[in-house]
Design an enzyme around this catalytic site. Structure first.
Site, short mmCIF file in Angstrom:
data_model
loop_
_atom_site.label_atom_id
_atom_site.label_comp_id
_atom_site.label_asym_id
_atom_site.label_seq_id
_atom_site.Cartn_x
_atom_site.Cartn_y
_atom_site.Cartn_z
CB CYS A 50 8.72 -3.91 41.53
SG CYS A 50 7.14 -4.15 40.78
CB VAL B 112 9.90 -1.13 46.75
CG1 VAL B 112 9.72 0.24 47.37
CG2 VAL B 112 10.40 -0.98 45.32
#
Lengths: 462, 457
Positions: free
Chosen positions: B107, B111
Site C-alpha cells: 500500500c 500510494v
C-alpha cells in the site's frame, strides 16, 4: 559464504575479529531480514491489554496478520483476541479515512463497552494524512473513555520505534487512576507478555514475598490497573528493548525507579526476586525470598540434572528479537551444560552486544540483524544441535536437521520462572533428542569414516 | 466462548470489518512468486509487510519462506522508493543470486506512486541486472481486492514478462492451477502425465513448499516453473485456468499477448469439476482419457455411494476464498448436502453470480462477497449448521457453537497435512469425503446416548 559488504561489521567472532559491532542500523534494502516494522512493535506491546478495543486503521492485511497470533493469555476479558479493522479501500485512500474511523470507533464502543480504545496507524494512514489524533479526541469526549492514537506507521523506523510509540500511548493511560491503598512494597511488571501464563507464575512469586503487583502492563493487562500504575514503588523491566522507554518516562514524570530483570533461568529468576527484596530493604522479605528460591530450585533441580546429562556438550544457536533475552538464554543453556556457538538479535544495542561478548566463550559468533543464509551457514559451521528463535527460524532449523525451541510468542509452555527452566530443559531435550534427526542425511564431515569435506550446498552461492 | 461478543442481531456495518475473511494482496503475490524456479519474491515497502507475509506463509506451509524487502524508511515515503529498489536489486543479485526477482508493491509504495516499470528500466540501463537474470513485477495495492487478487496479479505478471510466441506451436497445454497447495499442483501434473499430456503448470510450488528434509537448507529448492517453460507458454495449444478469481487474468493476458486460446474452469474440487477439467484436457490435447483415470473416478463414486445416506440434508457453512468456495459448494450439492451459508472476504460480483448458479437448488442458501467471519457467525447463531468448513479462523466459531469443523483453505495455522495431500481431482475428492464423513460420524459417536452408541455404522 558471502556476507553483504554493508553487513560485515554486524558479524563478530569472539577472539578472532576485533569488537566493533555495528548495530541499530536500518536493514539494507534487498536483505532477507528477519525484522518487522513499527506497527508490529506497537501491536505487540499493547496487544495484551485485554479489556481495550484494538482497532487497526488501515487495509485489512495489517489486522489479519496480527489477529490472535500471540499467546498473551488473559484471566478475564478476551476482547484483544478479536480482529477489528477499518479495512481501508481505494475510496478512502483518495478521500481520507477519518469518517470511516470515526464511525468504526463509535460502533465498536457502543457494542463492546471497552475501558479504552487504541487506534493503530499503519503506513497508509501516515501517507494519506488522516488526523487520527483529532478523531480520537472527538470520540473520547463523546464516549467518555480514553481513545488513544498509536503512531505506528510502519515505515517510521524500526520495531523499536514501535515500542516507543506504544510506551507513549501507555503514558496517556497511566496517571488517570487513584493510587490510595497501594502498598509501599509494590511493583509494576513491564515487558512480560504472559505467554503461556508466565506472568501468573511471576506474580505468585512476588505475592509470596509480600510484594503487591499494581499492574502487569504488558501481560494480562487491564486498563484500570494501568491507570493506577503510577502508584507503584518500583518498575520491573524485562525485555529491555520494548519497555526501558516506558520506565524512563515514568521515572521522569512520577519518580518511580526501575530494576532490569529477567525471569528466564535459575540465576536471573532468583536475581529478579532478590533485587526487589534488596530494593525494599526489608529483612523479613529477604528471608521469605531466600526460602522461596530454595524451595523452588530444590523441587526442580534433580530432574534438571537428568536433562543435563543428555544435553551436556551439545551446541546451541540463539537468534531472538531483543538482546537482553539472549543473556538469560546463554546462562540457562550453560546450566544445561550446553555451549552457545552462535548468538544474535534483531534489535540489540552496542551495549547489549558488549555484554554478550563478555558473557560468551571464545569463538562464539555474535551477529546483529541476520538473515537465513548467514544463520544456516553459521549453524552448519559450528555443528549446532539446537536453534532457539521464532516462527521464521523454526523450519530452517528443521531443514538443517536439528532441534528447535520457540522462545518467542509461539511458545506453548511457560519458560519463565523456576518451573519455566524445567519446562525449557524438557522442551530442549525432547527436540534435540528426537529420534527423527537420525534419519537425516548428514554432511560427510560428521561421518566418522568419511574423510570427505563438508558438502554443504548453497544453491544461492555457488 | 471466545466469540461471546458476536451479536445475533444483524445490523449494517459499513465502517468496520470484524474478524476479516481475507488478507491483503502482497502475500498472494509472494506465494505465487515462490512457484517460479530460483525466484526470490521481493516486497517493495516497509519491512513489516515482508515479515508478516513470510511468517504467515511459514505457519501455513511449515517451510522456510525466503523473500526480501525494500526496507522503506521515512525518507523513502517522501522521496519515493526508487533508490531502495535499485539498491535492493544490487544486493539481491550479489548475495542471494536468484534467476528471477519478483517484485510486488505494497500500500505504501502504491500510494506514494512508485513507477516500478520505470525503476526496472533504469536498473536495466545501469547494468544492475546481470545477463540471463530477470526482474519482474506486479502491482498489489493492499486496499484493493484481497490476497487472491495479489496471487492473480503475480501470475499475470509471469505471462507479461516471460511468455513469447515463436510461431511454432508446441504440443503442450498450460495449466494455471490457482491458489492451491503444493500437493494439489503435484496432483494436477500427475493427472496430465497420466493422460500423456505435456504441460506448463504455473505457478508451481510443489518441491518448493513441500521439499523433503535433507539436512540442508536449500535457499531455492528444486521445484518451481522454469523460465524456459514460462517462455514456451506462448506456444502452447491452449490454457486451462482453474478458478476465475486466481487464474483468469493470466489466461486472458496470455491470449492477448500470444494468441493462446483458453478455458476458465472451476477449481477441480469434487466430482463434476474434476470431470470438466479432465474433459477440457482431453479436448484440448486431443487425447483419450485412460482407463486408469476412469477407475479413479469410479472409486470416488463408489465411496460416495457407500456414504450417501450420512450426507443427506446436512447443513454446511463455508468461508474462505471464492474459487475454493464455488467448487466446494458444487461438490457438497453433489453429495446431497446443503451448503447454506457461504462467505468470502474477497470482493467480486462474479462470486455471487456463480453461487446463484451452483446453489439454485438450495433456496435457503445465503452467500456474500466482501463479508467477514463475524457475519457468518451471526447467520449460524440465527440458524445452526451441522458442519463448518473454512480456514483456521473457523475454530473459534466451531468451539463456541460446538459444530464439527473441517479445515480447508488459507491459512491453516494449527494442523499439518494440507501441503502433502491434495484436494483436487478424484483422489482429492476422496480425501474430502473421508474428512466430511469422519467429522459427522465422530460427532455422532460423541453425542449419541449410550444405548444407541453403535459399533457398526
Amino acid at each position: 559464504m558471502k556476507v553483504l559488504e554493508g553487513r560485515k561489521k554486524q558479524v563478530f567472532r569472539k577472539g578472532e575479529t576485533p569488537f566493533e559491532i555495528d548495530c541499530e542500523k536500518q536493514s539494507l534494502a534487498g536483505s532477507v531480514s528477519q525484522r518487522a516494522c513499527v506497527f508490529c512493535g506497537s501491536r505487540v506491546v499493547l496487544y495484551p491489554i485485554a479489556d481495550a478495543v484494538h482497532l487497526v486503521h488501515g487495509p485489512a492485511g495489517c489486522a489479519a496478520y496480527t489477529w490472535d497470533i500471540r499467546g498473551a493469555l488473559s484471566s478475564g476479558p478476551e476482547l484483544h483476541r478479536l480482529s477489528f479493522t477499518t479495512d481501508l479501500r481505494e475510496q478512502e485512500v483518495i478521500h481520507g479515512g477519518e469518517s470511516k474511523l470515526y464511525q468504526g470507533l463509535i460502533q465498536l464502543i457502543d457494542r463492546y463497552h471497552p475501558k479504552a480504545a487504541f487506534v493503530y496507524g499503519t503506513c497508509i494512514v501516515g501517507v494519506i494524512g488522516d488526523d487520527v489524533e483529532a478523531v480520537c479526541k472527538k470520540v473520547s469526549a463523546l464516549k467518555g473513555i480514553p481513545v488513544i492514537p498509536v503512531h505506528s506507521e510502519g515505515f517510521k523506523g524500526t520495531k523499536k520505534d514501535g515500542y516507543k510509540a506504544a510506551c507513549t500511548a501507555l503514558m496517556r493511560l497511566i496517571g488517570r487512576g487513584r493510587t490510595d491503598g497501594i502498598s509501599k512494597y509494590s511493583v509494576n511488571i513491564l515487558g512480560d507478555y504472559n505467554l503461556a501464563g508466565e506472568i501468573w507464575i511471576i506474580k505468585d512469586y512476588y505475592r509470596r514475598m509480600g510484594v503487591e503487583v499494581v499492574a502487569g502492563i504488558t501481560g494480562d493487562g487491564r486498563v484500570e490497573e494501568i491507570e493506577r500504575a503510577h502508584g507503584a514503588a518500583l518498575n520491573l523491566v524485562q525485555c529491555s528493548g520494548s519497555m526501558n522507554y516506558l520506565a524512563q518516562l515514568m521515572k521522569e514524570k512520577y519518580g518511580i525507579p526501575s530494576l532490569q530483570v529477567s525471569y528466564f533461568g535459575f540465576e536471573d529468576m532468583a536475581e529478579a526476586l532478590y533485587g526487589v527484596a534488596r530494593h525494599f530493604n526489608d529483612a523479613e522479605m529477604m528471608k521469605r525470598t531466600q526460602e522461596l528460591v530454595r524451595d523452588e530450585i530444590q523441587a526442580i533441580y534433580p530432574k534438571l540434572l537428568e536433562y543435563r546429562k543428555a544435553l551436556a556438550g551439545k551446541k546451541a544457536a540463539i537468534y531472538v528479537g531483543g538482546a537482553f533475552k539472549a543473556f538469560s538464554l546463554v546462562k540457562a543453556l550453560r546450566l544445561l551444560g550446553m555451549d552457545v556457538a552462535v548468538v544474535g538479535s534483531q534489535t540489540g544495542s552496542k551495549q547489549d552486544y558488549q555484554l554478550l561478548k563478555e558473557l560468551c566463550d571464545e569463538g562464539t559468533i555474535i551477529v546483529d540483524d541476520s538473515n537465513p543464509l548467514e544463520l544456516s551457514h553459521f549453524i552448519r559451521e559450528k555443528n549446532v544441535s539446537l536453534f532457539i528463535g521464532g516462527v521464521k527460524e523454526r523450519p530452517i532449523a528443521y531443514k538443517l536437521g536439528i532441534g528447535f525451541c520457540d522462545h518467542n510468542h509461539e511458545r506453548k509452555v511457560a519458560l519463565a520462572g523456576f518451573v519455566g527452566m524445567l519446562n525449557f530443559a524438557e522442551e530442549v531435550y525432547q527436540s534435540v533428542m528426537s529420534p527423527v534427526w537420525q534419519f537425516i542425511p548428514r554432511p560427510k564431515q560428521s561421518v566418522p569414516m568419511g574423510g570427505v569435506q563438508d558438502e554443504y550446498s548453497r544453491t544461492a552461492n555457488p | 466462548m471466545l466469540l461471546r461478543h458476536t451479536d445475533k442481531e444483524i445490523k449494517e456495518r459499513v465502517a468496520l470489518t470484524v474478524n476479516p475473511a481475507k488478507t491483503c494482496q502482497p502475500v498472494g503475490a509472494m506465494y505465487a512468486a515462490l512457484g517460479i524456479h530460483n525466484c526470490l519474491p521481493h516486497s517493495h515497502g516497509s519491512q513489516g509487510c515482508c515479515a508478516y507475509h513470510r511468517s504467515t506463509l511459514t505457519r501455513h506451509y511449515k517451510e522456510p519462506v525466503m523473500a526480501s524487502t525494500s526496507s522503506f524508511t521515512e525518507g523513502a515515503s517522501v522521496f519515493g522508493g526508487q533508490a531502495n529498489l535499485l539498491e535492493a536489486i544490487n544486493n539481491i543479485f550479489s548475495v542471494y543470486n536468484p534467476d528471477v526477482i519478483a517484485v510486488h508493491t505494497t500500500c505504501l509504495s502504491e500510494v506514494i506512486g512508485d513507477d516500478i516499470p520505470q525503476i526496472l528500466a533504469k536498473a536495466k540501463e545501469d547494468g544492475r541486472i546481470p545477463e540471463g537474470k530477470y526482474v519482474i513485477h506486479c502491482n498489489t495495492p493492499s486496499f484493493v481486492g484481497s490476497h487472491v487478487t495479489g496471487f492473480s496479479n503475480m501470475v499475470k505478471g509471469m505471462v507479461q514478462y516471460f511468455a513469447e510466441s515463436s510461431g511454432n506451436k508446441l504440443n503442450q497445454v498450460n495449466i494455471i492451477p490457482g491458489w492451491v497447495e503444493p500437493s494439489d499442483m503435484r496432483e494436477i501434473k500427475r493427472l496430465a502425465r497420466e493422460m500423456g499430456i505435456s504441460t506448463v503448470v504455473f505457478p508451481d510450488t510443489s518441491d518448493v513448499l513441500d521439499a523433503p528434509l535433507t539436512g540442508k537448507h536449500q535457499f531455492y529448492p528444486k521445484g518451481g516453473v522454469t523460465i524456459e517453460a514460462l517462455k514456451s507458454a506462448g506456444d502452447s495449444i491452449g490454457t486451462i485456468a482453474l478458478g476465475h478469481f486466481a487464474s483468469a487474468a493470466a489466461a486472458e493476458a496470455l491470449d492477448a499477448k500470444c494468441n493462446v486460446k483458453y478455458e476458465i474452469l472451476d477449481l477441480p474440487y469434487g466430482l463434476l469439476a474434476t470431470d470438466r477439467f479432465i474433459d477440457s484436457l482431453r479436448r484440448m490435447a486431443k487425447v483419450v482419457v485412460p482407463e486408469s483415470i476412469n477407475a479413479e473416478r469410479g472409486r470416488l463414486i463408489d465411496a460416495i455411494s457407500d456414504m450417501q445416506s450420512y450426507f443427506y440434508g446436512k447443513r454446511v457453512a463455508l468461508f474462505g476464498d471464492p474459487d475454493q468456495l464455488i467448487a466446494l459448494s458444487e461438490f457438497l450439492v453433489t453429495l446431497n448436502m446443503r451448503p447454506v451459508y457461504v462467505v468470502t472476504g474477497t470482493p467480486g460480483k462474479k462470486f455471487e453470480e456463480e453461487m446463484s448458479r451452483v446453489l439454485h437448488e438450495i433456496p435457503e442458501a445465503k452467500f456474500k462477497q466482501a463479508g467477514d467471519i463475524y457475519l457468518l457467525h451471526q447467520w449460524i447463531k440465527n440458524e445452526p449448521v451441522d458442519l463448518l468448513m473454512g480456514n483456521t479462523y473457523g475454530k473459534y466459531i466451531a468451539r463456541d457453537e460446538d459444530i464439527p469443523f473441517i479445515r480447508i483453505g488459507f491459512p491453516i495455522l494449527d494442523r499439518i497435512g494440507h501441503s502433502y495431500f491434495p484436494l483436487v481431482s478424484y483422489t482429492g475428492a476422496l480425501r474430502l469425503v473421508e474428512k466430511i464423513l469422519g467429522a459427522i460420524m465422530d460427532r455422532q459417536d460423541r453425542d449419541c446416548p449410550e444405548e444407541s452408541f453403535e459399533l457398526v455404522m
